[in-house]
Motif scaffolding. Sequence first.
Motif, PDB file in Angstrom:
ATOM      1  N   GLU A  86     -10.961   1.714  -3.416  1.00 49.71           N
ATOM      2  CA  GLU A  86      -9.927   2.483  -4.214  1.00 49.71           C
ATOM      3  C   GLU A  86      -8.440   1.908  -3.102  1.00 49.71           C
ATOM      4  O   GLU A  86      -8.391   2.190  -1.659  1.00 49.71           O
ATOM      5  N   ASN A  87      -7.481   1.191  -3.707  1.00 48.44           N
ATOM      6  CA  ASN A  87      -6.105   0.480  -3.633  1.00 48.44           C
ATOM      7  C   ASN A  87      -7.216  -0.203  -2.144  1.00 48.44           C
ATOM      8  O   ASN A  87      -5.657  -1.350  -1.222  1.00 48.44           O
ATOM      9  N   GLU A 127      -6.377  -3.740  -2.547  1.00 50.95           N
ATOM     10  CA  GLU A 127      -5.348  -4.395  -2.395  1.00 50.95           C
ATOM     11  C   GLU A 127      -4.115  -4.147  -1.386  1.00 50.95           C
ATOM     12  O   GLU A 127      -3.836  -5.136  -0.738  1.00 50.95           O
ATOM     13  N   GLN A 128      -3.744  -3.503  -1.782  1.00 52.54           N
ATOM     14  CA  GLN A 128      -2.599  -2.812  -1.037  1.00 52.54           C
ATOM     15  C   GLN A 128      -2.873  -2.762   0.377  1.00 52.54           C
ATOM     16  O   GLN A 128      -2.652  -3.003   1.559  1.00 52.54           O
ATOM     17  N   MET A 129      -3.924  -2.067   0.586  1.00 49.64           N
ATOM     18  CA  MET A 129      -4.268  -1.677   1.873  1.00 49.64           C
ATOM     19  C   MET A 129      -4.733  -3.242   2.536  1.00 49.64           C
ATOM     20  O   MET A 129      -3.684  -3.084   4.412  1.00 49.64           O
TER      21      MET A 129
END
Length: 177
Positions: free
Chosen positions: A86-87, A89-91
């Motif tokens: 989950e997330n 790309e942001q990580m």
Amino acid sequence: MAVVTEKETGRLYEGAEASRVLESVGVHYEYWDVTGLDAAVRTRYDLTKEEQEAAILGHFQAELDRISEERGYVIRDLIVLSPKTENIEQMLVNFVKVHHHTEDEVRFIVDGEGIFTVLRHDAWYDIVVRPGDLIAVPAGTRHWFTLTDLRHVKAVRLFQDPNGWVAIYEESKEASA
Ligand SMILES: [Fe+2]
């Protein structure tokens, strides 16, 4: 085994030479055998954190206890990065920005690959880490992290600070290098 490239010269170091270069620039390196770990726990990316973290931390407990004692690490956990995370790309956006920490950044790679790019002694090094590699990037070292084309990694993290991963970001011209 880790592969180290000095970015300015393009010189590449592998095997024992890579670990010698890492130690010479103050990046602690160890190699732990991962082949005894349950293959499903090691290589599957559809497991929950609960299904794998305890098994992995348990399997390497003696080594983790030993290095924690030697180097002052007080907490440990498992990080899994893959397209299923989950997330993700942001990580990765956060990890790829140049930053440093007030403690060592310690990763033991259980599966997959990653690249740490670190500034040590005025030179930037790419460190490709693979299963069995443990590195401790010293506190205060400017660095960033990204995945390789494999696009997944499973790693144990060790922290000296009970608050865990805290990044300090800096604006710099190297950030776009
Ligand atoms: Fe970091």
